[in-house]
Scaffold this motif. Sequence first.
Motif, PDB file in Angstrom:
ATOM      1  N   PRO A 193       5.393  -3.919  -1.485  1.00 40.53           N
ATOM      2  CA  PRO A 193       5.748  -2.604  -0.949  1.00 40.53           C
ATOM      3  C   PRO A 193       6.913  -2.576   0.021  1.00 40.53           C
ATOM      4  O   PRO A 193       7.495  -1.523   0.245  1.00 40.53           O
ATOM      5  N   LEU A 194       7.266  -3.723   0.596  1.00 47.29           N
ATOM      6  CA  LEU A 194       8.321  -3.749   1.609  1.00 47.29           C
ATOM      7  C   LEU A 194       9.610  -4.291   1.002  1.00 47.29           C
ATOM      8  O   LEU A 194       9.665  -5.432   0.541  1.00 47.29           O
ATOM      9  N   LEU A 247      12.115   3.940   5.029  1.00 44.42           N
ATOM     10  CA  LEU A 247      11.011   3.470   5.865  1.00 44.42           C
ATOM     11  C   LEU A 247      11.501   3.324   7.301  1.00 44.42           C
ATOM     12  O   LEU A 247      12.181   2.356   7.641  1.00 44.42           O
ATOM     13  N   ALA A 291       4.744   0.213   5.234  1.00 38.77           N
ATOM     14  CA  ALA A 291       5.247   0.551   3.897  1.00 38.77           C
ATOM     15  C   ALA A 291       4.137   1.104   3.019  1.00 38.77           C
ATOM     16  O   ALA A 291       4.338   2.081   2.290  1.00 38.77           O
ATOM     17  N   TYR A 319      10.430   1.428   1.470  1.00 41.97           N
ATOM     18  CA  TYR A 319       9.172   1.131   0.786  1.00 41.97           C
ATOM     19  C   TYR A 319       9.414   1.247  -0.711  1.00 41.97           C
ATOM     20  O   TYR A 319      10.322   1.964  -1.163  1.00 41.97           O
TER      21      TYR A 319
END
Length: 369
Positions: free
Chosen positions: A194-195, A223, A363, A86
């Motif tokens: 976010p990913l 993550l 995430a 993340y």
Amino acid sequence: MERHQSSAARTPTNSVVVERRSKSSKSYRQSYRSCVGAASRLCFTPGFTARRLNASRRAPKSHNVTDKVNPQQLALLMKTEWQLSYVTPLYQFRHTQLKSYSRQLSAFIAAEKQQGLAVEVEGAQSSFRVSISVVQGMVEADDDAETVLIQIHSKLLFAKKDEPQRPVWSGWLTCINGNPDYLRSLPEDFTCLPLFCSSGGEGLTAVVKSWFQQTFDCCFGTLEINHTSLQWLAALWTNCHAESSIQHLKMIWTLPVAPPLQVTYTVDPHDAWQLWSSVRKDPREESKGGEEAEEENSIDIEEVMEFMQGLKGHFYRHFRLDLSAGSLKQVTTALGSAKYSGKIKISNSRYMITTFTLLTECALLKMPL
């Protein structure tokens, strides 16, 4: 031939503006928490920090992304197993500056190598070239930022003089169907992707993350795809069987015994589909006057749990082994594979949007606030 990307790729603007001091005067954690805190006090982030997965989500539907995404980029996304992380929102990131970012990251890698840091790639020369581009066609919601692809190229030591450089590391940042309340609460100078998915040497991965942290005042974290998320993927992928055969449903469980026991459980696709069909609620029974069709065709966590309980019950009847005492560590079908360690591989582009919507949610929930 590579497709030229438009310089108009969007970095969504947001409705909340929070005054921020210079980057040098505040760490990410201080500045980001103050921004989100200010937005929360204005009631722009109601209840988002409950930190749990959605209990209901739309049933998977086929997306013909091949008509929208560059074929070369899509082929890279599809054939690679990605390690997930993340990343917190990027401060003053601009999609229109990707060529400049490519030069900056190239120079950063060269500087790190001069300092003797671990950026070596087996069989590659010392020089690296970075390419950062937009993956257009992945956006699903108005608040999502365009996906960004990063590739690092180098020439093999014994390559011919005229042989071009080859990719030695790849990564991409994405936000697919991100939580709209959260995204709209961010100050306009923050871009939320976010990913983070990476494939390549750990040394280069660490250097890329370091450059992003220093340039955009963000931070990265591991993550995992936890037990609940893996169960969601098993159900979501099985739900696609009628349109795209999953070929098999393979699960790996670990049981807390001494020594640890690993169980590989492979289910015939037709048996998995029959079980899933038996636990699915009839949308006509659940629907009420005026509801949208998409809302009617949703999947609830109760259906997922009942599906998994049916699979575990079948296993117990045959082997007298209760998988409920263990933890799900991997799910694999013809549509893709996912591991608890945070590794994901997509094998069918038609349902990758559904998969990455879930991973985007994971995430966002993992990020520190």
